[in-house]
Design a protein around this motif. Structure first.
Motif, short mmCIF file in Angstrom:
data_model
loop_
_atom_site.label_atom_id
_atom_site.label_comp_id
_atom_site.label_asym_id
_atom_site.label_seq_id
_atom_site.Cartn_x
_atom_site.Cartn_y
_atom_site.Cartn_z
N THR A 1 36.55 -29.25 33.03
CA THR A 1 37.64 -30.20 33.32
C THR A 1 38.20 -30.82 32.05
OG1 THR A 1 36.75 -30.71 35.51
CG2 THR A 1 38.24 -32.33 34.53
N ALA B 1 34.69 -22.55 36.84
CA ALA B 1 35.08 -23.85 36.32
C ALA B 1 33.97 -24.86 36.53
CB ALA B 1 36.35 -24.33 37.01
N THR C 1 41.87 -28.98 36.32
CA THR C 1 40.78 -28.00 36.47
C THR C 1 41.27 -26.76 37.21
OG1 THR C 1 39.14 -29.79 36.52
CG2 THR C 1 38.44 -27.62 37.33
N ALA D 1 33.64 -28.44 37.25
CA ALA D 1 34.53 -29.50 37.73
C ALA D 1 33.88 -30.87 37.61
CB ALA D 1 34.95 -29.22 39.17
#
Length: 262
Positions: free
Chosen positions: A114, A81, A222, A83
């Motif tokens: 995100t 991810a 997220t 972020a």
């Protein structure tokens, strides 16, 4: 001493996270993560620029993001991810998709950002009318509104703090005040609190009980979206995005139970 009876250590699944260099809320991310998942975080290189559109562009350059992802691949995360809210919305819908493609090319499969997670969360909640709280300047906040507009989402109200540094130091009281301002007299279906460097975990259920709409935040969406890619669920008691039962709004909290955060 014979310790074979312990049978451990317990197996862990990995989730990689690329965060901007000034990210200060590692512990908050962990609060949404179930016990059998470990977070592996890395940060983008330091840039001597205050929080701005310029910084958002610099921390989301494809080469920078690709290098960060490659540092995570060594520990074999099941997903990665990015972020950062502003870094993933600054170039619009097309830019967000390009970021995911850059992460995938660097070895992250699957990849999520995100701002991409934000749109997934709004779809999950069936929401098209959103109130916004941001710690950003007016120009960065405007870029978020444009990103949502490209996705067909209407911003019904907005409150921003105008901060260019030390966003992680904002207290829950200020977040709650801005939330009330953004939602006041609007027909918002959801409140979104932007910026992964803004603390939100504890304030989400309190605001949902008061405002009677789902409240979602950058770090929450997220973790929710990234963990879904692992086939598991984020942990967040009384948070509507994570628990359908929490969408049946209970009576408002008595004032004495709201002390300490309002």
């Amino acid at each position: 001493m014979d310790v074979t009876f312990l049978g451990g250590p317990r197996g862990q699944r990995g989730l990689g996270v690329v965060a901007p260099f000034d990210f200060a809320l590692d512990r908050e991310l962990w609060r949404w993560v179930p016990d059998d998942v470990s977070l592996h975080l890395t940060r983008t290189p330091y840039v001597p620029v205050e929080v701005s559109l310029d910084l958002a562009r610099r921390v989301s350059e494809h080469e920078t993001l690709g290098d960060a992802v490659r540092t995570l691949i060594a520990v074999a995360p099941e997903a990665v991810a990015y972020a950062c809210t502003s870094g993933s919305f600054v170039a619009g819908i097309a830019g967000e998709r390009a970021l995911c493609e850059a992460m995938t090319r660097a070895g992250a499969t699957p990849a999520v950002t995100t701002s991409g997670a934000l749109l997934e969360a709004l779809a999950e909640l069936g929401a098209h009318r959103v109130a916004l709280v941001t710690p950003y300047t007016e120009s960065v906040t405007h870029a978020l509104r444009e990103y949502l507009g490209q996705a067909g989402v209407t911003v019904t109200g907005c409150a921003f703090m105008g901060l260019t540094r030390h966003i992680w130091k904002v207290p829950y009281r200020d977040v709650a005040d801005m939330a009330r301002q953004a939602v006041s007299a609007t027909a918002a279906e959801v409140l979104f609190i932007s910026c992964t460097n803004l603390p939100t975990y504890d304030v989400i259920p309190q605001l949902e009980a008061e405002l009677r709409i789902p409240v979602i935040s950058a770090n929450q969406v997220t973790m929710w979206a990234a963990l879904r890619r692992l086939g598991t669920r984020a942990v967040g008691p009384y948070q509507a995005l994570l628990d359908e039962g929490a969408r049946n709004w209970p009576p408002a909290l008595p004032e004495e139970q709201q002390e300490g955060w309002t």
